[in-house]
Design an enzyme around this catalytic site. Sequence first.
Site, PDB file in Angstrom:
ATOM      1  N   LEU A 148      86.807  41.395  52.993  1.00  0.00           N
ATOM      2  CA  LEU A 148      86.588  40.016  53.441  1.00  0.00           C
ATOM      3  C   LEU A 148      87.511  39.719  54.621  1.00  0.00           C
ATOM      4  O   LEU A 148      88.409  38.890  54.547  1.00  0.00           O
ATOM      5  CB  LEU A 148      86.823  39.037  52.281  1.00  0.00           C
ATOM      6  CG  LEU A 148      86.297  37.619  52.489  1.00  0.00           C
ATOM      7  CD1 LEU A 148      84.777  37.602  52.589  1.00  0.00           C
ATOM      8  CD2 LEU A 148      86.757  36.700  51.351  1.00  0.00           C
ATOM      9  N   GLY A 149      87.263  40.433  55.713  1.00  0.00           N
ATOM     10  CA  GLY A 149      88.025  40.208  56.943  1.00  0.00           C
ATOM     11  C   GLY A 149      87.271  39.230  57.826  1.00  0.00           C
ATOM     12  O   GLY A 149      86.503  38.399  57.339  1.00  0.00           O
ATOM     13  N   ARG A 150      87.482  39.361  59.129  1.00  0.00           N
ATOM     14  CA  ARG A 150      86.874  38.393  60.044  1.00  0.00           C
ATOM     15  C   ARG A 150      85.360  38.459  60.002  1.00  0.00           C
ATOM     16  O   ARG A 150      84.680  37.425  59.975  1.00  0.00           O
ATOM     17  CB  ARG A 150      87.386  38.644  61.467  1.00  0.00           C
ATOM     18  CG  ARG A 150      88.851  38.278  61.622  1.00  0.00           C
ATOM     19  CD  ARG A 150      89.417  38.728  62.941  1.00  0.00           C
ATOM     20  NE  ARG A 150      89.523  40.180  63.008  1.00  0.00           N
ATOM     21  CZ  ARG A 150      90.538  40.837  63.576  1.00  0.00           C
ATOM     22  NH1 ARG A 150      91.510  40.171  64.149  1.00  0.00           N
ATOM     23  NH2 ARG A 150      90.560  42.149  63.600  1.00  0.00           N
ATOM     24  N   ILE A 151      84.793  39.664  59.975  1.00  0.00           N
ATOM     25  CA  ILE A 151      83.335  39.780  59.907  1.00  0.00           C
ATOM     26  C   ILE A 151      82.855  39.428  58.502  1.00  0.00           C
ATOM     27  O   ILE A 151      81.867  38.701  58.329  1.00  0.00           O
ATOM     28  CB  ILE A 151      82.862  41.198  60.302  1.00  0.00           C
ATOM     29  CG1 ILE A 151      83.331  41.552  61.723  1.00  0.00           C
ATOM     30  CG2 ILE A 151      81.336  41.284  60.213  1.00  0.00           C
ATOM     31  CD1 ILE A 151      83.063  42.998  62.130  1.00  0.00           C
ATOM     32  N   ARG A 171      92.316  44.530  49.236  1.00  0.00           N
ATOM     33  CA  ARG A 171      93.631  44.970  48.766  1.00  0.00           C
ATOM     34  C   ARG A 171      94.361  43.847  48.046  1.00  0.00           C
ATOM     35  O   ARG A 171      95.077  44.062  47.100  1.00  0.00           O
ATOM     36  CB  ARG A 171      94.478  45.495  49.928  1.00  0.00           C
ATOM     37  CG  ARG A 171      94.211  46.973  50.210  1.00  0.00           C
ATOM     38  CD  ARG A 171      94.913  47.366  51.463  1.00  0.00           C
ATOM     39  NE  ARG A 171      94.655  46.352  52.493  1.00  0.00           N
ATOM     40  CZ  ARG A 171      94.547  46.607  53.781  1.00  0.00           C
ATOM     41  NH1 ARG A 171      94.684  47.819  54.220  1.00  0.00           N
ATOM     42  NH2 ARG A 171      94.299  45.648  54.652  1.00  0.00           N
ATOM     43  N   ARG A 228      81.141  51.673  58.431  1.00  0.00           N
ATOM     44  CA  ARG A 228      81.195  53.083  58.798  1.00  0.00           C
ATOM     45  C   ARG A 228      80.568  53.912  57.682  1.00  0.00           C
ATOM     46  O   ARG A 228      80.796  53.618  56.493  1.00  0.00           O
ATOM     47  CB  ARG A 228      82.644  53.552  59.001  1.00  0.00           C
ATOM     48  CG  ARG A 228      83.322  53.025  60.262  1.00  0.00           C
ATOM     49  CD  ARG A 228      82.732  53.623  61.548  1.00  0.00           C
ATOM     50  NE  ARG A 228      83.434  53.166  62.730  1.00  0.00           N
ATOM     51  CZ  ARG A 228      83.103  52.102  63.467  1.00  0.00           C
ATOM     52  NH1 ARG A 228      82.056  51.377  63.132  1.00  0.00           N
ATOM     53  NH2 ARG A 228      83.801  51.794  64.546  1.00  0.00           N
ATOM     54  N   ASP A 252      73.125  50.666  58.476  1.00  0.00           N
ATOM     55  CA  ASP A 252      73.228  50.661  59.943  1.00  0.00           C
ATOM     56  C   ASP A 252      74.127  51.795  60.423  1.00  0.00           C
ATOM     57  O   ASP A 252      74.211  52.051  61.616  1.00  0.00           O
ATOM     58  CB  ASP A 252      73.805  49.306  60.404  1.00  0.00           C
ATOM     59  CG  ASP A 252      73.846  49.161  61.913  1.00  0.00           C
ATOM     60  OD1 ASP A 252      72.807  49.430  62.565  1.00  0.00           O
ATOM     61  OD2 ASP A 252      74.900  48.793  62.459  1.00  0.00           O
ATOM     62  N   GLU A 257      76.364  60.299  61.818  1.00  0.00           N
ATOM     63  CA  GLU A 257      75.448  59.747  62.811  1.00  0.00           C
ATOM     64  C   GLU A 257      75.766  60.267  64.220  1.00  0.00           C
ATOM     65  O   GLU A 257      76.930  60.563  64.503  1.00  0.00           O
ATOM     66  CB  GLU A 257      75.543  58.209  62.799  1.00  0.00           C
ATOM     67  CG  GLU A 257      76.922  57.689  63.173  1.00  0.00           C
ATOM     68  CD  GLU A 257      77.007  56.165  63.103  1.00  0.00           C
ATOM     69  OE1 GLU A 257      76.607  55.574  62.092  1.00  0.00           O
ATOM     70  OE2 GLU A 257      77.491  55.595  64.091  1.00  0.00           O
ATOM     71  N   HIS A 275      73.044  52.018  64.089  1.00  0.00           N
ATOM     72  CA  HIS A 275      74.367  51.473  64.441  1.00  0.00           C
ATOM     73  C   HIS A 275      74.256  50.378  65.517  1.00  0.00           C
ATOM     74  O   HIS A 275      74.674  50.548  66.657  1.00  0.00           O
ATOM     75  CB  HIS A 275      75.317  52.593  64.919  1.00  0.00           C
ATOM     76  CG  HIS A 275      76.764  52.198  64.827  1.00  0.00           C
ATOM     77  ND1 HIS A 275      77.766  53.089  64.544  1.00  0.00           N
ATOM     78  CD2 HIS A 275      77.392  50.994  64.966  1.00  0.00           C
ATOM     79  CE1 HIS A 275      78.940  52.467  64.520  1.00  0.00           C
ATOM     80  NE2 HIS A 275      78.733  51.192  64.780  1.00  0.00           N
ATOM     81  N   GLY A 277      75.133  46.929  64.913  1.00  0.00           N
ATOM     82  CA  GLY A 277      75.803  45.690  64.510  1.00  0.00           C
ATOM     83  C   GLY A 277      76.172  44.776  65.661  1.00  0.00           C
ATOM     84  O   GLY A 277      75.915  43.573  65.629  1.00  0.00           O
TER      85      GLY A 277
HETATM   86  C1  GLV Z   1      81.227  49.025  66.051  1.00  0.00           C
HETATM   87  O1  GLV Z   1      80.922  49.780  65.175  1.00  0.00           O
HETATM   88  C2  GLV Z   1      82.585  48.628  66.326  1.00  0.00           C
HETATM   89  O2  GLV Z   1      83.493  49.177  65.696  1.00  0.00           O
HETATM   90  O3  GLV Z   1      82.776  47.753  67.172  1.00  0.00           O
END
Ligand code: GLV
Length: 309
Positions: A148-151, A171, A228, A252, A257, A275, A277
Site C-alpha cells: 500500500l504505497g503511493r500507487i 511490512r 514485477r 501486466d 518478459e 507491461h 502500467g
Molecule cells: C514501470 O514498470 C516502472 O517501474 O516505472
Amino acid sequence: MTIEILQTHKLLESCEVALAERFTVHKLHEAADKAALIAQLAPRLRAIAGGAVNADLIAQLPALEIIANFGVGYDSIDTAAARAANVRVTNTPNVLNDAVAELTIGLMIALARRIPQADQFVRQGKWPNGNMGLFSELTGKTVGILGLGRIGKEIAARAQAMKMRVVYYGRKRQESEPHVFYDNLVDMARDSDWLVVIAPGGKGTERIVSREVLEALGPQGNIVNVARGTLIDEAAMLELLQTGDLGGAALDVFENEPAMPEAFFALDNVVLSPHQGSATTQTRNAMGALVVANLDAHFAGEPLISAVV
Ligand code: GLV
Ligand code: GLV
C-alpha cells in the site's frame, strides 16, 4: 564542452529532445558494438539516462556521477554498486500513480467480465447464436493490496469507488490508513477475492506470492500483477490456473518478459497485457520530464528531486 551522457534505451521524443538540448547523448541501444562504445566513452561519461545498469557497467565508468532511471521501479539498477561507487540514482515516482491505478482497475473489470473474450465473441459473429453466460462483479468483494504505497493507495481509492472492501499487507501497519492490515500474506489472501500485487521488485520480494498464497486465494480468487513478474511464483500460478485451483489472473508483468510461457495463451481465465502500467502519453511525458529535471538538478549542484541513492 557539453556533458556526455549515455542513453540506454529509446525514450519518448519529448525526453530525447530535452536531453539533446542539454547534453551530448550517446545511444547505447543503437550501437552496433555496445562494448566498444562503452570502452571508448568511459573516461567522459558522467550520467546515464534510462535503466538496466549492472555492477559491471558501473565499474567500467569511472566518471559516472548519476543514473537517472526512467521508471519508478529501479530493480534493474544495481543500487549497492552505485552507492559503493558514489553514483547517485534517481527514479520517476508519483507521476505514474494514476496511470497504473487506472490500468489495474481496467484489468480487474476485464477479467471479471471477460471483456477481451466478449470482444472476440462479437467479432467472430457468435452473438446471434447465443450469449456468453454470466460473470461476477467487483461490487461487495474484498481486494487485498500487496504494497500500500503511493500507487497502492490510488488503487485502494478506486477500488472503494467500485464499492469494494480494501485490506492490505505490508511490512508495517500504516496508522493513517483505515483499511484492515494483515502482517501475514497467506491470511490476507484467504480473506481476499482479489489480490493486487503492487510492491517493488528486487531481491527482498522475490516470489513473495508463493504457491501457498495462491492456494489461499483459491478457486474463486483472482490475482492482478501490475508490479514485477518476479514477485509471483509464476510456474505455480500457471499450474493453479490450469487446474482451476486459482480462479483467474490479470497480468501486466512477467518473470522473463517479454518472453513468457505460451501455456498462458491457452487459458480463458487470464487477461494478458505487455507491461503497460505507465503507458499513457501524459504519464510517459511526465516521467521523461522528471528524468531530465533530476539530471538538471544534479549538474546545477542542487538537491535531486527524486533520489533513491
Ligand atoms: C514501470 O514498470 C516502472 O517501474 O516505472
Ligand atoms: C538529495 O536528494 C540530494 O541531492 O542529495
